[in-house]
Write a protein that holds these residues in place. Structure first.
Motif, short mmCIF file in Angstrom:
data_model
loop_
_atom_site.label_atom_id
_atom_site.label_comp_id
_atom_site.label_asym_id
_atom_site.label_seq_id
_atom_site.Cartn_x
_atom_site.Cartn_y
_atom_site.Cartn_z
N ALA A 97 0.93 -1.21 -0.25
CA ALA A 97 -0.15 0.07 -0.11
C ALA A 97 0.84 1.14 0.05
CB ALA A 97 -0.79 0.04 1.23
N VAL A 98 1.83 1.39 0.47
CA VAL A 98 2.92 2.35 0.79
C VAL A 98 3.52 2.55 -0.82
CG1 VAL A 98 3.28 2.38 3.22
CG2 VAL A 98 4.81 1.20 1.63
N CYS A 99 3.74 1.41 -1.50
CA CYS A 99 4.33 1.48 -2.91
C CYS A 99 3.26 2.30 -3.89
CB CYS A 99 4.66 0.41 -3.31
SG CYS A 99 6.07 -0.44 -2.25
N GLU A 100 2.01 1.99 -3.50
CA GLU A 100 0.97 2.60 -4.37
C GLU A 100 0.75 3.94 -4.24
OE1 GLU A 100 -2.45 -0.07 -4.06
OE2 GLU A 100 -1.36 -1.87 -4.52
N SER A 101 1.18 4.54 -3.17
CA SER A 101 1.08 5.90 -2.90
C SER A 101 2.36 6.66 -3.13
CB SER A 101 0.30 6.22 -1.45
OG SER A 101 1.35 5.52 -0.57
N LEU A 102 3.42 6.07 -3.73
CA LEU A 102 4.53 6.83 -3.97
C LEU A 102 4.28 7.80 -5.00
CD1 LEU A 102 7.52 6.52 -3.08
CD2 LEU A 102 7.73 5.25 -5.21
N SER A 103 5.07 8.98 -4.81
CA SER A 103 4.90 10.22 -5.56
C SER A 103 6.18 10.89 -5.83
CB SER A 103 4.25 11.42 -4.79
OG SER A 103 4.86 11.85 -3.88
N ALA A 104 6.35 11.58 -6.85
CA ALA A 104 7.51 12.24 -7.43
C ALA A 104 8.30 13.01 -6.07
CB ALA A 104 7.27 13.11 -8.51
N ALA A 105 7.37 13.44 -5.15
CA ALA A 105 7.84 14.33 -4.16
C ALA A 105 9.03 13.32 -3.31
CB ALA A 105 6.76 14.77 -3.31
N ALA A 106 8.61 12.18 -3.38
CA ALA A 106 9.45 11.17 -2.48
C ALA A 106 11.05 11.10 -3.02
CB ALA A 106 8.78 9.86 -2.38
N PHE A 107 10.86 11.11 -4.38
CA PHE A 107 12.25 11.32 -5.01
C PHE A 107 13.00 12.51 -4.62
CE2 PHE A 107 10.32 7.92 -7.26
CZ PHE A 107 11.12 6.92 -7.53
N CYS A 108 12.13 13.56 -4.75
CA CYS A 108 12.66 15.05 -4.43
C CYS A 108 13.31 15.21 -3.23
CB CYS A 108 11.76 16.28 -4.96
SG CYS A 108 11.13 16.15 -6.49
N ARG A 109 12.59 14.57 -2.26
CA ARG A 109 13.11 14.71 -0.68
C ARG A 109 14.50 13.74 -0.64
NH1 ARG A 109 7.29 14.39 0.20
NH2 ARG A 109 7.36 11.93 0.32
N ARG A 110 14.81 13.02 -1.61
CA ARG A 110 16.01 12.21 -1.17
C ARG A 110 17.22 12.72 -1.99
NH1 ARG A 110 16.48 9.60 3.16
NH2 ARG A 110 18.22 8.69 2.15
N ARG A 111 16.98 13.84 -2.75
CA ARG A 111 17.94 14.70 -3.32
C ARG A 111 18.96 15.29 -2.18
NH1 ARG A 111 17.23 17.15 -8.49
NH2 ARG A 111 17.82 19.00 -7.76
N LEU A 112 20.23 15.52 -2.69
CA LEU A 112 21.34 15.84 -1.54
C LEU A 112 20.81 17.22 -1.04
CD1 LEU A 112 23.95 15.26 -0.45
CD2 LEU A 112 25.05 16.50 -2.40
N PRO A 113 20.62 18.32 -1.68
CA PRO A 113 20.23 19.60 -0.93
C PRO A 113 18.97 19.31 0.22
CG PRO A 113 20.25 19.74 -3.30
CD PRO A 113 20.25 18.54 -3.30
N CYS A 114 18.17 18.54 -0.01
CA CYS A 114 16.96 18.60 0.80
C CYS A 114 17.73 17.66 1.81
CB CYS A 114 15.59 17.52 0.21
SG CYS A 114 14.83 18.30 -1.14
N LEU A 115 18.61 16.72 1.91
CA LEU A 115 18.98 16.03 2.97
C LEU A 115 19.99 17.07 3.82
CD1 LEU A 115 19.54 12.48 1.41
CD2 LEU A 115 18.00 13.19 3.14
#
Length: 185
Positions: A97-115
């Motif tokens: 269920a968590v995979c079915e709600s994955l969005s592009a924002a999750a990828f953006c949050r794993r970018r280096l500047p966000c971290l």
């Protein structure tokens, strides 16, 4: 009548349709995401959307498999959840269920500047992008100058300042931890 645009004008306005602006390539949500996560290239946002869409589609296909292939479904679901958890895109490895709600924002949050903002190495994303582009940050032994780097969970602890960085020296001075021996080297 409107004159024909010159080459440099066409290049500046290549993604903008002044006649039918609602149907042009970018929508308001995409522009908002580009601003919120300080994405320099629109292609990164398109790539993240496509990746999130493919993960959601894969999760849906795994969910719809019949009861005859329950062992295969469980094995593939566990592998998908482990991969996404290792990348830091999902927080739990419990269900699809968590995979079915994955969005592009999750990828953006794993970018280096966000971290960098999350680790409190920068005050905001604008400063974090500047630090990365100027070469003040390293991940492990490698100096990173691309803010589009996606950082997995295993490497997240190895984000530090470059040894010769002025920012590192300022932080050490502020914390009164600067060593004179490091300055000589």
């Amino acid at each position: 009548m409107v004159r024909k645009l010159k080459y440099h004008e066409q290049k500046l306005l290549r993604r903008l349709d002044l006649v039918n602006w609602e149907a042009s390539g970018g929508n308001l949500a995409e522009v908002r995401a580009l601003r919120r996560y300080r994405l320099v290239r629109r292609e990164d946002s398109v790539l993240y959307k496509a990746l999130a869409r493919s993960v959601r589609d894969l999760a849906r296909r795994l969910r719809d498999l019949g009861p005859a292939s329950a062992a295969f479904r469980a094995r593939c679901a566990a592998a998908l959840l482990e991969k996404l958890h290792g990348l830091g895109l999902v927080n739990s490895r419990q269900s699809l269920a968590v995979c079915e709600s994955l969005s592009a924002a999750a990828f953006c949050r794993r970018r280096l500047p966000c971290l960098l903002v999350k680790l409190r190495m920068a005050q905001n994303l604008r400063h974090a992008v500047t630090f990365v582009e100027q070469g003040h940050v390293r991940v492990g032994p490698e100096v990173v100058t691309d803010p589009a780097l996606l950082v997995p969970r295993a490497v997240e602890d190895f984000i530090t300042w470059v040894d010769a960085s002025r920012l590192r020296q300022k932080v050490l001075d502020y914390n009164q931890e600067r060593d004179d021996f490091d300055l000589a080297a």
